[in-house]
Write an enzyme that holds these catalytic residues in place. Structure first.
Site, short mmCIF file in Angstrom:
data_model
loop_
_atom_site.label_atom_id
_atom_site.label_comp_id
_atom_site.label_asym_id
_atom_site.label_seq_id
_atom_site.Cartn_x
_atom_site.Cartn_y
_atom_site.Cartn_z
N SER A 146 32.39 38.20 44.09
CA SER A 146 32.78 39.00 42.92
C SER A 146 31.74 38.78 41.84
CB SER A 146 34.14 38.49 42.42
OG SER A 146 34.44 39.00 41.14
N TYR A 159 40.35 31.90 40.33
CA TYR A 159 39.57 32.98 40.95
C TYR A 159 38.07 32.74 40.74
CZ TYR A 159 38.39 37.86 42.20
OH TYR A 159 37.88 38.99 42.78
P1 NAD Z 1 43.54 44.41 47.97
O1 NAD Z 1 44.70 43.70 47.40
O2 NAD Z 1 43.55 45.90 48.05
O3 NAD Z 1 43.24 43.87 49.44
C1 NAD Z 1 43.35 42.51 49.75
C2 NAD Z 1 43.62 42.40 51.22
O4 NAD Z 1 43.80 41.01 51.52
C3 NAD Z 1 44.91 43.12 51.66
O5 NAD Z 1 44.70 43.70 52.93
C4 NAD Z 1 45.91 41.98 51.74
O6 NAD Z 1 46.94 42.25 52.66
C5 NAD Z 1 45.00 40.86 52.23
N1 NAD Z 1 45.54 39.52 52.00
C6 NAD Z 1 46.10 39.01 50.88
N2 NAD Z 1 46.52 37.75 51.09
C7 NAD Z 1 46.21 37.47 52.40
C8 NAD Z 1 46.41 36.34 53.23
N3 NAD Z 1 47.04 35.25 52.79
N4 NAD Z 1 45.98 36.42 54.52
C9 NAD Z 1 45.38 37.52 55.00
N5 NAD Z 1 45.17 38.62 54.25
C10 NAD Z 1 45.58 38.59 52.97
O7 NAD Z 1 42.28 43.87 47.17
P2 NAD Z 1 40.77 44.41 47.05
O8 NAD Z 1 40.62 44.87 45.67
O9 NAD Z 1 40.39 45.29 48.17
O10 NAD Z 1 39.97 43.01 47.18
C11 NAD Z 1 39.33 42.58 48.36
C12 NAD Z 1 38.34 41.47 48.02
O11 NAD Z 1 37.39 41.95 47.10
C13 NAD Z 1 38.99 40.24 47.36
O12 NAD Z 1 38.38 39.06 47.85
C14 NAD Z 1 38.69 40.44 45.89
O13 NAD Z 1 38.64 39.21 45.20
C15 NAD Z 1 37.31 41.09 45.99
N6 NAD Z 1 36.97 41.85 44.79
C16 NAD Z 1 37.68 42.97 44.42
C17 NAD Z 1 37.29 43.70 43.28
C18 NAD Z 1 38.00 44.96 42.84
O14 NAD Z 1 37.69 45.49 41.76
N7 NAD Z 1 38.93 45.52 43.60
C19 NAD Z 1 36.21 43.24 42.53
C20 NAD Z 1 35.53 42.10 42.93
C21 NAD Z 1 35.91 41.42 44.07
#
Ligand code: NAD
Length: 266
Positions: A146, A159
């Site tokens: 991130s 985080y």
């Molecule tokens: P999201 O909530 O849409 O997806 C997260 C996924 O992880 C889901 O499929 C959920 O079911 C799964 N998950 C959660 N807990 C879990 C567990 N204990 N075991 C297995 N799977 C689990 O989130 P996203 O926005 O797509 O984020 C995905 C990654 O990207 C994360 O690591 C997040 O920190 C990172 N990220 C997201 C953003 C953003 O703006 N969306 C920005 C920077 C980084």
């Protein structure tokens, strides 16, 4: 046939958002894909079936339930993918959760959970997948960190700590691959705000909480730190991951690629 044909990818946390976007792109480029989340519902399997429809060159996709907060489940995910597809060539550590609170009020259980899912799971899956990569002398590990792996924000201690840790783990794995002359790389992608269902929900909540229009929330709150004032898309994250898996990126290792509209340039 795609450029990743014959390869197998595991994408943790891939039933929605960025992980799903990455799974779709890797399948379309010809890789077998093991999708994952912690639940085991019909809709989880349906998501994998949708990804399978995008697969090219005879590649397959399947769903593997495994809770990434559980070290044994992390290993089971890798073993299951190896059993189904014969190998894990590409490992995308994407599963992640967030919690916001001042440090002194941060629930200890939340701290432990975020460190387990956002950081330790990447250690456990990599530890299980690396021997196979060494044996086949090819591998790609892509850790979804991130902008918070490079900078901090208040109230996101767990985080920010986990994502900085993930960047450190990335560099160490890359150096070990290089030391041992393995044709394998390990990198981290550092997204800023990405348009996902989760973020769409946050936008609606913020509009309600502040009595603001969508444009006001985007300008003054959500995209205030993203100079492009635009979200990255899950397709762009998929494309960046596929690039890191390509031969063009064979000498890119131990580094971070920001997909953040200029956030970390400020
Ligand atoms: P999201 O909530 O849409 O997806 C997260 C996924 O992880 C889901 O499929 C959920 O079911 C799964 N998950 C959660 N807990 C879990 C567990 N204990 N075991 C297995 N799977 C689990 O989130 P996203 O926005 O797509 O984020 C995905 C990654 O990207 C994360 O690591 C997040 O920190 C990172 N990220 C997201 C953003 C953003 O703006 N969306 C920005 C920077 C980084």
């Amino acid at each position: 046939m795609g450029d990743l044909s014959g390869k197998t990818a595991v994408v943790t946390g891939s039933t929605s958002g960025i992980g799903l976007g990455i799974a779709k792109v890797l399948a379309a480029r010809g890789a077998n894909v093991a999708l994952n989340s912690f639940s085991d519902t019909e809709s989880d399997h349906a998501v994998a079936a949708e990804v399978a429809k995008l697969a090219t060159g005879g590649a397959r996709a399947l769903y593997v339930q495994a809770d990434m907060s559980d070290p044994e489940a992390c290993v089971r995910l890798i073993r299951k993918a190896e059993a189904e597809f014969g190998a894990v060539d590409i490992l995308v550590n994407n599963a992640g959760v967030q919690f916001v609170s001042p440090v002194e009020e941060f629930p200890v259980a939340k701290w432990d959970q975020i460190l387990a899912i956002n950081l330790s799971s990447a250690f456990h899956t990599a530890r299980a997948a690396i021997p196979g990569m060494k044996q086949r002398n090819w591998g790609r590990i892509v850790n979804i960190a991130s902008a918070h792996g490079l900078t901090a924000s208040p109230y996101k201690s767990a985080y920010v700590a986990a994502k900085h840790g993930l960047v450190g783990l990335t560099k160490t794995i890359a150096l070990e691959f290089a030391e041992e002359k393995i044709k394998a790389t390990c990198n981290a992608i550092c997204p800023g705000y990405v348009w996902t269902p989760l973020v769409a929900g946050q936008l609606a909540d913020q509009m309600k909480a502040h009595g603001m229009t969508k444009e006001e929330v985007l300008e003054k709150i959500m995209l205030a730190r993203q100079p492009s004032r635009e979200f990255a898309t899950v397709e762009q994250l998929g494309g960046t991951t596929a690039f890191l898996c390509s031969e063009d990126a064979a000498q890119i290792t131990g580094t971070t690629i920001s997909v953040d509209g200029g956030w970390t340039a400020l």
